[in-house]
Scaffold this motif. Structure first.
Motif, PDB file in Angstrom:
ATOM      1  N   UNK A 164     125.212 -37.844-139.000  1.00 29.84           N
ATOM      2  CA  UNK A 164     124.113 -37.723-138.807  1.00 29.84           C
ATOM      3  C   UNK A 164     123.308 -38.175-137.319  1.00 29.84           C
ATOM      4  N   UNK A 165     123.937 -37.538-136.529  1.00 27.80           N
ATOM      5  CA  UNK A 165     123.192 -37.103-134.912  1.00 27.80           C
ATOM      6  C   UNK A 165     123.123 -35.764-134.925  1.00 27.80           C
ATOM      7  N   UNK A 166     124.040 -35.002-135.540  1.00 24.66           N
ATOM      8  CA  UNK A 166     123.787 -33.555-135.533  1.00 24.66           C
ATOM      9  C   UNK A 166     122.403 -33.379-136.781  1.00 24.66           C
ATOM     10  N   UNK A 167     122.102 -33.673-137.331  1.00 24.63           N
ATOM     11  CA  UNK A 167     121.040 -33.720-138.380  1.00 24.63           C
ATOM     12  C   UNK A 167     119.833 -33.873-137.562  1.00 24.63           C
ATOM     13  N   UNK A 168     120.052 -35.336-136.636  1.00 29.40           N
ATOM     14  CA  UNK A 168     119.351 -35.695-135.173  1.00 29.40           C
ATOM     15  C   UNK A 168     118.270 -34.101-134.821  1.00 29.40           C
ATOM     16  N   UNK A 169     119.654 -33.505-134.411  1.00 28.26           N
ATOM     17  CA  UNK A 169     119.145 -32.715-133.429  1.00 28.26           C
ATOM     18  C   UNK A 169     118.266 -30.901-134.531  1.00 28.26           C
TER      19      UNK A 169
END
Length: 243
Positions: A164-169
């Motif tokens: 999920x964090x990768x997607x936010x970046x």
């Protein structure tokens, strides 16, 4: 940041069924305490260890005591209550203790986001020059010597959070993984490849994708001889991502 009421010292008899712990109080009375920790608590539950409990006056609670702290090894304290790190992180951010996350005017908790239907621990917004920061908080209590590791058990949920964090970046925002080091004997944090190699691999992929990883250590001071133990984050701790 400190506990609202004085903590009660005891001795650990055993932890069982994950969420229960038998504790012997100084007067010899044995009580059952709630253990708010879903992990393995590896190296944090030695037999007869000194522990500290909080006490609730809520008559609706089945168990009035909650296991908060443990002397994980002589001279080293750990906070095992995984309900504490989010509040520790928010307090530290708002107090300006974490410069990497400074300058935001708003901090919200448990905001829904992502394709995998997650909740972010903290969402920072309102910065003059930085995009919103999505902050995932992880509690670090597994120590082997001065080395701290996360996770202490295989965590599919933790892997989901990294995706999920990768997607936010990729969406143009900041994404930050904040390790709250709740063990006074830890001087460095690294992924526990010997416990969950998939998490370690995905964490390194996340960093390559632009996810920021930082760690801050809690003081956990004021326990021995002082009933008002503090939970403040005080020092940055290095994060070692070498395999």
């Amino acid at each position: 940041m400190k506990f609202l009421e004085p903590l009660i010292e005891g001795r650990l008899i055993r932890r069982y069924k994950r969420f229960l712990a038998d504790v012997r109080l100084p007067d010899g009375k044995e009580v059952v305490a709630h253990c708010p920790n879903t992990g393995s608590m590896r190296n944090c539950q030695p037999e007869n260890a000194r522990v500290w409990l909080s006490e609730s006056n809520n008559s609706k609670r089945k168990l009035k005591y909650t296991w908060e702290l443990v002397e994980a090894r002589p001279g080293a304290l750990a906070c095992v209550n995984t309900a504490r790190p989010n509040a520790q992180a928010k307090h530290a951010i708002e107090a300006g203790v974490i410069p990497e996350l400074g300058g935001y005017s708003q901090c919200r908790s448990e905001v829904r986001y992502g394709e995998e239907k997650s909740r972010i621990d903290l969402l920072l917004s309102g910065h003059d020059s930085e995009p919103d920061a999505w902050v995932e908080v992880k509690n670090v209590t597994l120590a082997e010597g001065a080395q701290g590791y996360f996770p202490d058990a295989v965590t599919e949920r933790g892997q989901k959070h990294l995706r999920e964090l990768i997607a936010q970046v990729a969406n143009g925002d900041r994404a930050v993984l904040l390790f709250v080091v709740n063990h006074t004997g830890i001087e460095e944090v690294q992924p526990a490849d010997h416990i969950d190699p998939k998490y370690g691999q995905l964490l390194r992929q996340a960093v390559e994708a632009g996810v920021e990883v930082i760690a801050y250590k809690a003081a956990l001071m004021g326990v021995d001889g002082n009933p008002s133990a503090r939970l403040d984050l005080i020092d940055a701790v290095p994060v070692n991502l070498e395999a």
